[in-house]
Design a protein around this motif. Structure first.
Motif, PDB file in Angstrom:
ATOM      1  N   VAL A  96       0.919  -1.268   0.025  1.00  0.00           N
ATOM      2  CA  VAL A  96      -0.002   0.047   0.135  1.00  0.00           C
ATOM      3  C   VAL A  96       0.814   1.485  -0.247  1.00  0.00           C
ATOM      4  O   VAL A  96       1.861   1.296   0.729  1.00  0.00           O
ATOM      5  N   ALA A 147      -9.393   3.977  -3.281  1.00  0.00           N
ATOM      6  CA  ALA A 147      -9.408   3.967  -1.884  1.00  0.00           C
ATOM      7  C   ALA A 147     -10.554   4.185  -1.363  1.00  0.00           C
ATOM      8  O   ALA A 147     -10.886   3.540  -0.523  1.00  0.00           O
ATOM      9  N   MET A 193      -4.113  -3.106   5.839  1.00  0.00           N
ATOM     10  CA  MET A 193      -3.320  -2.558   4.728  1.00  0.00           C
ATOM     11  C   MET A 193      -2.030  -2.625   5.379  1.00  0.00           C
ATOM     12  O   MET A 193      -1.414  -2.080   6.289  1.00  0.00           O
ATOM     13  N   TYR A 242       1.746  -1.317   4.498  1.00  0.00           N
ATOM     14  CA  TYR A 242       1.992  -0.418   4.025  1.00  0.00           C
ATOM     15  C   TYR A 242       3.533  -0.241   3.842  1.00  0.00           C
ATOM     16  O   TYR A 242       4.370  -0.421   4.656  1.00  0.00           O
ATOM     17  N   LEU A 298      -6.496   7.373   1.597  1.00  0.00           N
ATOM     18  CA  LEU A 298      -6.273   6.510   2.470  1.00  0.00           C
ATOM     19  C   LEU A 298      -6.202   7.172   4.092  1.00  0.00           C
ATOM     20  O   LEU A 298      -6.565   6.500   5.027  1.00  0.00           O
ATOM     21  N   ARG A 312      -8.099   6.384   7.287  1.00  0.00           N
ATOM     22  CA  ARG A 312      -7.277   5.543   8.409  1.00  0.00           C
ATOM     23  C   ARG A 312      -7.861   4.594   9.391  1.00  0.00           C
ATOM     24  O   ARG A 312      -7.483   3.666   9.514  1.00  0.00           O
ATOM     25  N   TYR A 323      -9.306   0.960   8.494  1.00  0.00           N
ATOM     26  CA  TYR A 323      -8.591  -0.275   8.250  1.00  0.00           C
ATOM     27  C   TYR A 323      -7.713  -0.563   9.513  1.00  0.00           C
ATOM     28  O   TYR A 323      -7.378   0.152  10.444  1.00  0.00           O
ATOM     29  N   TRP A 379      -3.548  -1.487  10.014  1.00  0.00           N
ATOM     30  CA  TRP A 379      -2.269  -1.162   9.231  1.00  0.00           C
ATOM     31  C   TRP A 379      -1.080  -2.010   9.833  1.00  0.00           C
ATOM     32  O   TRP A 379      -1.197  -2.304  11.203  1.00  0.00           O
ATOM     33  N   GLN A 384      -1.652  -4.158  -3.572  1.00  0.00           N
ATOM     34  CA  GLN A 384      -2.619  -3.090  -3.740  1.00  0.00           C
ATOM     35  C   GLN A 384      -3.138  -3.044  -5.140  1.00  0.00           C
ATOM     36  O   GLN A 384      -4.065  -2.467  -5.435  1.00  0.00           O
TER      37      GLN A 384
END
Length: 678
Positions: free
Chosen positions: A272, A311, A327, A329, A351, A355, A358, A360, A557
């Motif tokens: 991501v 997104a 996600m 990232y 994104l 925030r 999701y 992360w 992604q």
């Protein structure tokens, strides 16, 4: 035999026949007879065939202790009264709470071993599963010649009956269709027949070519005994077994057992903020990879990267589906993209605005390769060497910087990230055959420097959790939705290259690999993704989800960009699950640290059981479990079960699939876990 023991044996037979023993109910006037101790362990009599193997796999996955008697082993123990029962502290003891047999009488009807087993079941009210048998009166069914059927069940739709829903299969809601993955191979064979007196049908189906419905799974109560009769063949990987396996175990253990089972599904979206290289449909390779030659070395295809619209769609899809994506990232790759595009990045802005929608997971700052230093002068690449011939590795400080900088960026942006979780780019740093047969020796220290406890690994290479210094791996399933495609046509084109023969224009890899097979003909690139690849991948993922397997799946992604290839797969998995299961058995969606914790607890539990350090039994309504200090104990019990505490009792566990279950330990100052059944 003591009078009290004889009194219990006579009472037990009456209770079993009346169906009361499972609740621990007493009988008026029988209080003088001591209630027996029933050990929470299952006896498995194994003939080496797949149905017994499937049930054994379910017991192992759930965490139910069991003892196996191998019928093919000439040195196996004899099944007699001494093997099955004894006394403990003057109390009659049943060594096994349930029995799994290949069929109703594997030792031979009337043989000494069969008679001993049947007497044991009558005496203590012990249930028996007939893993696979044919339809005949001895198991409570008419012959198939009397309006029944025997033959293929491929593609057959079956249903749980009212009795099944109110009994061991109450976690199921909709019909289940038997697998039919091949037009040329027989996948399931079974016997369908009408039930006789004493038989309660739990799962039935329409008789092919006939009228009415017939039993596939049911309980036969007779002669003071109870058998769960299964009349179709299966293995542990088939969806029909996986869906019904929970009910088989609950019936076998009367809903009271060590072990815990849930259905899980988690999906990691890697890379991501970063772009992913795109498959070249002309050269049949991915620019940037070492084996993609030609074209003068330049990038011949535009990379695939999500847009702000992609997104926004992801966030809306999550809200609609009730499912959260992880996600995974690379902040540095995103910052590089921003700097190369005039200081703006609409994707990152969108994104970050969403925030909180999701979970992360740190994927390192720039997706750097963290294993050995790669020597790309050859194809395939090799590990670079130091002057003394030793392998040159990425340094501890460089690995640590990749982890630290990505985590620091997340904190500054307010991402809800768990510091203990990590997935390295390409799972690098971990051993990678054939070039790097051992972990980068600098990896464990860097993980420790940054507080990493859970690091992702590739399940296709390493399916078992293992330690990396003080951290543990979390194996992840790669989904067959490729990282280097953005459209359905590209996906089908690359799939054709891998899975068709050279004569059909493919790479021929499927011909050369003994574990693979080639498709009979290439997919239509316009329709093949949705018509062929999506159903296959959804079936595989759903099989993991219904198999008590918490390991996450991973994609990239790019699969949320352009044609948004991932969503048809996820939609099919979620819809398939919700059509099968009742609301009492929701699909759990844990994050990486919770998955790692679950896997570690299972491993610790298996070790404790294998070392003989677990003692568990019930006497009437009382359940007692002893295990090594600090060991998390998995227990499943009926609704209404209470846990004894220092000052009284508390509600035990959390509800799932009509039972309550938990990983738990004895209360403060107690040496054993004690539960009181309803």
């Amino acid at each position: 035999m003591a009078r009290s023991a004889l009194g219990w044996r006579n009472t037990a037979a009456a209770l079993a026949a009346a169906g009361l023993l499972v609740t621990g109910l007493g009988v008026p006037g029988a209080s003088a007879a001591p209630e027996p101790r029933v050990d929470l362990k299952v006896l498995v009599v194994d003939n080496g065939e797949s149905p017994v193997g499937a049930i054994t796999a379910e017991l192992r996955s759930t965490g139910v202790p069991y003892t196996t008697v191998d019928l093919d082993d000439p040195g196996r123990p004899r099944i007699d009264a001494a093997f099955l029962s004894d006394t403990a502290g003057g109390t009659p003891r049943a060594r096994y709470q349930g029995v799994v047999l290949p069929d109703e009488a594997p030792f031979g009807t009337g043989s000494a071993e069969q008679s001993a087993l049947e007497a044991y079941e009558r005496t203590y009210g012990i249930p028996q599963v007939d893993a696979y048998t044919w339809a005949h009166p001895e198991v409570g069914l008419e012959y198939t010649s009397d309006g029944g059927y025997s033959g293929s069940l491929d593609g057959q739709e079956v249903a749980v009956t009212t009795a099944g829903r109110s009994g061991p299969f109450g976690y199921l809601e909709g019909p289940l269709t038997f697998e039919d993955n091949s037009a040329t191979a027989l996948e399931s064979y079974g016997f369908l027949a009408k039930p006789r007196e004493g038989f309660t049908t739990y799962v039935d189906t329409a008789v092919p070519g006939g009228t009415g419905r017939a039993a596939l799974v049911g309980e036969y109560a007779h002669d003071g005994r109870r058998e769960l009769v299964v009349t179709f063949a299966y293995n542990q990987y088939q969806q029909q077994f996986r869906v019904l396996a929970r009910g088989i175990v609950e019936w076998l253990t009367q809903g009271i057992h060590l072990g815990r089972s849930r259905n899980y599904f988690a999906v990691h979206v890697d890379d991501v903020f970063a772009p992913d290289a795109r498959w070249d449909t002309e050269r049949n390779c991915t620019p940037g990879e070492l084996d993609c030659v030609g074209g003068g070395g330049e990038e011949t295809t535009a990379p695939v990267r999500m847009t702000a619209a992609d997104a926004a769609y992801a966030a809306q899809w999550q809200r609609t589906s009730g499912f959260t994506l992880d996600m995974v990232y690379n902040a540095g790759s995103g910052e590089e993209w921003r700097s190369e595009n005039g200081g703006t990045d609409a994707l990152a802005d969108r994104l970050l605005a969403d925030r909180a929608e999701y979970r992360w997971v740190n994927h390192t700052y720039t997706h750097a390769f963290l294993g050995c230093v790669q020597d790309t002068s050859t194809v395939p690449w090799s590990c670079a060497r130091n002057a003394d011939g030793s392998t040159r590795y990425t340094s501890r400080s460089d690995i640590s910087a990749q982890i630290r900088d990505n985590y620091g960026w997340a904190l500054a942006k307010g991402l809800p990230v768990d510091r203990t979780e990590l997935v390295t780019g390409e799972h690098s740093g971990l051993k990678s055959l054939p070039q790097q047969p051992a972990d980068n020796p600098n990896l464990a220290g860097a993980l420790s420097d940054n507080g990493i406890r859970w690091t992702g690994s590739d399940n296709s290479r390493e399916p078992d959790q293992r330690s990396v210094g003080g951290a543990l791996t979390v194996p992840r399933y790669p989904m067959n939705v490729y990282y280097n495609v953005g459209t359905k046509a590209e996906m089908a084109d690359e799939y054709n290259w891998i899975y068709t023969s050279r004569a059909d224009g493919g790479s021929g890899v499927c011909e050369d690999n003994p574990t693979s097979t080639c498709m009979s003909e290439p997919l239509d690139t316009a329709t093949g993704y949705l018509s062929y690849i999506v159903p296959q991948e959804a079936r595989t993922a759903l099989g993991h989800a219904v198999g008590n397997d918490p390991r996450p799946h991973y994609v990239h992604q790019s699969n949320l960009a352009e044609d948004r290839l991932l969503y048809p797969v996820l939609d099919k998995v979620l819809a398939g699950y919700r059509a099968l299961y009742a609301d009492s058995a929701p699909l759990e969606n844990p994050r990486q640290s919770a998955i790692g914790t679950e896997l570690k607890r299972r491993a610790d539990w298996r070790t404790a059981v294998a070392n003989g350090r677990v003692t568990a039994y019930r006497v009437g309504r009382a359940v007692t479990v002893s295990a090594p200090s600090g060991t998390q104990i998995p227990v499943t019990a009926p609704e209404g079960t209470r846990k004894q505490t220092l000052l009284g009792t508390s509600v035990f566990g959390t509800p799932y699939a009509g039972r309550r279950s938990a990983w738990t330990t004895p209360d403060t100052l107690q040496t054993a876990l004690r539960l009181t059944l309803p």
